[in-house]
Scaffold this active site. Structure first.
Site, PDB file in Angstrom:
ATOM      1  N   GLY A 417     -10.652  65.994 -14.779  1.00 44.46           N
ATOM      2  CA  GLY A 417     -11.239  67.323 -14.928  1.00 44.46           C
ATOM      3  C   GLY A 417     -11.835  67.802 -13.611  1.00 44.46           C
ATOM      4  O   GLY A 417     -12.949  68.337 -13.573  1.00 44.46           O
ATOM      5  N   GLY A 455      -7.257  64.649  -0.943  1.00 39.10           N
ATOM      6  CA  GLY A 455      -7.008  63.957  -2.211  1.00 39.10           C
ATOM      7  C   GLY A 455      -5.651  64.348  -2.778  1.00 39.10           C
ATOM      8  O   GLY A 455      -4.921  65.154  -2.199  1.00 39.10           O
ATOM      9  N   ASN A 488     -14.670  62.688 -16.510  1.00 38.77           N
ATOM     10  CA  ASN A 488     -15.462  63.907 -16.581  1.00 38.77           C
ATOM     11  C   ASN A 488     -14.826  64.996 -17.430  1.00 38.77           C
ATOM     12  O   ASN A 488     -15.524  65.888 -17.918  1.00 38.77           O
ATOM     13  CB  ASN A 488     -15.668  64.424 -15.143  1.00 38.77           C
ATOM     14  CG  ASN A 488     -16.075  65.888 -15.117  1.00 38.77           C
ATOM     15  OD1 ASN A 488     -17.200  66.223 -15.465  1.00 38.77           O
ATOM     16  ND2 ASN A 488     -15.156  66.766 -14.737  1.00 38.77           N
ATOM     17  N   TYR A 555     -19.882  69.347 -29.942  1.00 32.65           N
ATOM     18  CA  TYR A 555     -20.041  68.954 -28.536  1.00 32.65           C
ATOM     19  C   TYR A 555     -21.009  67.771 -28.415  1.00 32.65           C
ATOM     20  O   TYR A 555     -20.699  66.746 -27.803  1.00 32.65           O
ATOM     21  CB  TYR A 555     -20.546  70.167 -27.736  1.00 32.65           C
ATOM     22  CG  TYR A 555     -20.652  69.911 -26.249  1.00 32.65           C
ATOM     23  CD1 TYR A 555     -19.513  69.877 -25.446  1.00 32.65           C
ATOM     24  CD2 TYR A 555     -21.894  69.712 -25.643  1.00 32.65           C
ATOM     25  CE1 TYR A 555     -19.602  69.642 -24.082  1.00 32.65           C
ATOM     26  CE2 TYR A 555     -21.995  69.473 -24.276  1.00 32.65           C
ATOM     27  CZ  TYR A 555     -20.844  69.430 -23.502  1.00 32.65           C
ATOM     28  OH  TYR A 555     -20.941  69.200 -22.162  1.00 32.65           O
ATOM     29  N   ALA A 558     -19.710  64.374 -29.811  1.00 29.93           N
ATOM     30  CA  ALA A 558     -18.706  63.757 -28.944  1.00 29.93           C
ATOM     31  C   ALA A 558     -19.394  63.115 -27.738  1.00 29.93           C
ATOM     32  O   ALA A 558     -19.080  61.985 -27.358  1.00 29.93           O
ATOM     33  CB  ALA A 558     -17.686  64.794 -28.495  1.00 29.93           C
ATOM     34  N   LYS A 559     -20.364  63.829 -27.139  1.00 27.28           N
ATOM     35  CA  LYS A 559     -21.048  63.291 -25.950  1.00 27.28           C
ATOM     36  C   LYS A 559     -21.936  62.096 -26.329  1.00 27.28           C
ATOM     37  O   LYS A 559     -22.098  61.168 -25.529  1.00 27.28           O
ATOM     38  CB  LYS A 559     -21.887  64.379 -25.279  1.00 27.28           C
ATOM     39  CG  LYS A 559     -21.042  65.468 -24.592  1.00 27.28           C
ATOM     40  CD  LYS A 559     -20.337  64.927 -23.353  1.00 27.28           C
ATOM     41  CE  LYS A 559     -19.648  66.033 -22.558  1.00 27.28           C
ATOM     42  NZ  LYS A 559     -18.892  65.520 -21.406  1.00 27.28           N
TER      43      LYS A 559
END
Ligand code: ZN
Length: 658
Positions: A417, A455, A488, A555, A558-559
């Site tokens: 992400g 990168g 992330n 949210y 899940a976190k």
């Protein structure tokens, strides 16, 4: 080999030094002639010094410049009279030679002259070209090398036996040139080292190089026969083995290394030869390669660890046998031959690994030709001679200068992400601190974003198992392993109270914010266990975990699950030395999600100004993506080397969390 000289191009380079720049670049453009700082060139000119007095000057390639890209300031201007005086001495140490050459420079700001400057000075012709051409060293590096050279070149070339480059070689060449009319020959062959050509005309000097190297190439091809080609084979891939080799080499070197695996059909063909253990370990093409590649590679046997331990023990023996008070280098191989699987080159940086790979590729190609062409096969210089170069005083002096490497140098990091926001800041900070970063993101911008700091970006939907696994395996294939994972990737799901929440809202949040992380860990853990430099996982959680809000169940849950995943991973991975920690950022507004309109609307809802809204934490400070990126880079570093299973807030202080 073809001459690349073009009258039209040459016209753009003015004066003798200009022409010297031009033909040096032509030499440098051909990797069969020179590689990475190898070879050197010069031109002798008569000019006026600062006081207006005429002076003879040798413009010779400066150290740190590549012939392929050299410019006029890459040539060091040295007074000819000083160089010729040095050539009259009986003895001169290398460090004294460097000092006196610097003292004789017309411009003290110019780079150090090549160590072959005195040699260039004793050749009377105006232009001097020197390379370590593969085909020429292929002819010299076997039992009857001298005879072959005489057969190929007759009296066009003067031949000198191998001696240490620098002052002694200059004396050897001066002695050899006194026996002939230097204008009656085209150049010099230095046994086991390379070739010089010279002429008063820049084009002719360059083209003599091309002609004589072509002559060597044709002779070699004729000896090998029309039917001969380098052996080829298909690789058997073993990514876990690759990560294990990189891990062991990093341990021996004492720092993480990047591993570049060459599994091209020819590299695998070479590694699969029955005689590879003997052929690969007889020595390099030309002695100066030992500075980058060491004298010989490691050859991997059935047991990876044992093979590399044996290399280290043999290297230590070689050092002890030849050393006269020098400081030993780390006993790691700079390249390894992995039978059936290919050839691996290592570097403390990706650049170093690439340079070594280029040198090594030319090495294994050329030694196979000599092995095929001549009775008795490939034969390099004896170990003692190569030791003199690997450990010569100027190289030892570089060791003492040292300097500290960036925190994450040589490490490989995956950041998910990372096309924007917090993920981008994490990737960028890790790269700034030396890591090779591979960014995975759904956004097609990922490639361009990661390219901003060297990168690599891959477009991957992290809920797609096969695509995720493929991206991870590509990373290992390209760099040898994985040391840091920053998980992330996430989405903000719409706020909804439980009775009203669409099931898809919940399911999507779980899939992206929790399950995709679990899979990323599942696929990367086997490689992290073989990672280098205190491998670490950093998960990106949320302030919501410890201070949830109504209407944000999908949210927050899940976190919260992700936080529990972190704790379990920390328990499971501690015995392998892999750490897993989670960061809980809050109110990071410099991301794509927050447009000025969004911010204004949210601030109004709380009856605040935008400024108050952005800093509504105990410390009244604004939290930026870069703050989170810096903390993540620190959590992946040895600074947090004794911390695992921890939750670190980056939220300016929150009374509900504290
Ligand atoms: Zn040389």
């Amino acid at each position: 080999m073809k001459s690349l000289w073009s009258d039209k191009e040459a016209k753009q380079f003015k004066g003798d030094l200009g022409k010297r720049v031009y033909t040096s670049r032509l030499l440098g453009a051909n990797p069969e002639l020179v590689l990475h700082g190898g070879g050197n060139t010069s031109v002798k000119v008569r000019e006026k010094d600062f006081f207006g007095d005429p002076v003879e000057v040798l413009y010779v390639k400066g150290s740190g410049w590549d012939l392929g890209t050299i410019e006029a300031p890459g040539f060091a201007p040295v007074r000819m009279d000083a160089l010729l005086k040095m050539a009259e001495l009986k003895e001169l140490s290398d460090s004294e030679m460097v000092k006196q050459q610097r003292a004789a420079m017309l411009d003290p700001g110019a780079p150090n002259p090549s160590i072959e400057a005195i040699l260039h000075a004793v050749i009377p012709q105006k232009f001097v070209d020197h390379t370590h051409a593969n085909a020429v060293v292929a002819l010299t590096n076997h039992k009857n090398g001298r005879q072959t050279i005489e057969e190929v070149y007759g009296d066009r070339m003067v031949v000198t036996p191998y001696v240490m480059p620098g002052f002694i070689l200059a004396l050897e060449v001066a002695k050899a040139l006194k026996k002939v009319d230097p204008y009656a020959i085209d150049g010099l062959i230095l046994m086991n080292h390379g070739i010089f050509t010279f002429h008063d005309d820049p084009k002719r000097s360059y083209e003599l190089m091309i002609e004589h190297v072509t002559r060597a190439e044709k002779f070699l091809a004729g000896k090998c026969g029309k039917k001969f080609s380098l052996p080829k084979a298909k690789p058997e891939e073993d990514l876990a083995g690759l990560a294990e080799i990189r891990n062991k080499v990093s341990q021996l070197r004492g720092v993480p290394v990047i591993a570049k695996l060459d599994q091209s059909p020819e590299a695998v063909g070479f590694s699969s030869r029955k005689d590879v253990a003997s052929l690969a370990t007889r020595g390099p093409l030309t002695p100066d390669h030992t500075i980058r590649t060491k004298r010989v590679p490691a050859v991997i046997g059935k047991d990876i660890e044992k093979s590399l331990d044996k290399f280290a023990a043999d290297y230590t023996k070689y050092f002890e046998k030849n050393a006269k008070g020098e400081t030993m280098l780390t006993p790691d191989p700079r390249w390894v031959v992995w039978p059936g699987k290919g050839v691996i080159s290592f570097g403390a940086t990706e650049k170093e690994a690439g340079v070594i790979q280029d040198i090594v590729t030319h090495t294994w190609r050329t030694i196979q030709l000599t092995e095929e062409a001549f009775e008795g096969g490939w034969k390099a210089l004896p170990a003692g001679k190569l030791f003199e170069i690997e450990y010569w005083e100027l190289e030892q002096a570089k060791l003492k200068k040292g300097g500290s490497a960036p925190t994450h140098q040589g490490k490989v990091a995956i950041v998910t992400g990372s096309a924007a926001g917090i993920g981008f800041a994490c990737a960028e900070t890790l790269a700034e601190q030396g890591a090779k970063v591979i960014g995975l993101d759904l956004s097609p911008d990922i490639g361009e974003q990661m390219a901003k700091f060297g990168g690599i970006g891959k477009v991957v939907n992290l809920t797609d198992d096969a695509a995720t696994l493929a991206a991870i395996e590509d990373t290992v294939r390209d760099f040898g392993g994985i040391d840091i994972v920053v998980s992330n990737a996430g989405i903000f799901t719409a706020g909804a109270y439980l009775p009203d929440m669409e099931q898809t809202n919940w399911d999507k949040s779980m899939a992206v914010n929790l399950t995709s992380h679990q899979k990323l860990l599942k696929y990367t853990i086997p490689y992290l266990k073989k990672g280098t430099g205190e491998p670490a996982i950093v998960l990106v959680g949320s302030r919501n975990v410890n201070a949830p809000g109504a209407g944000a169940a999908s949210y927050s849950c899940a976190k919260a699950g992700l936080t529990q995943l972190c704790r379990v991973a920390a328990l499971e991975l501690a015995p392998d030395g892999v750490r897993c920690n989670i960061i809980h950022p809050d109110a990071v507004f410099d991301t794509k999600l927050w447009t000025p309109e969004n911010l204004k609307r949210s601030a109004e809802r709380y009856g605040m100004t935008v400024e108050e809204y952005k800093t509504r934490n105990l410390m009244k400070t604004e939290i930026k993506s870069k703050d989170v990126g810096r903390m993540v880079a620190a959590m992946a570093s040895p600074l947090f080397g004794k911390t695992t299973g921890a939750q670190i807030p980056v939220d300016g202080g929150n009374d509900r969390v504290i």
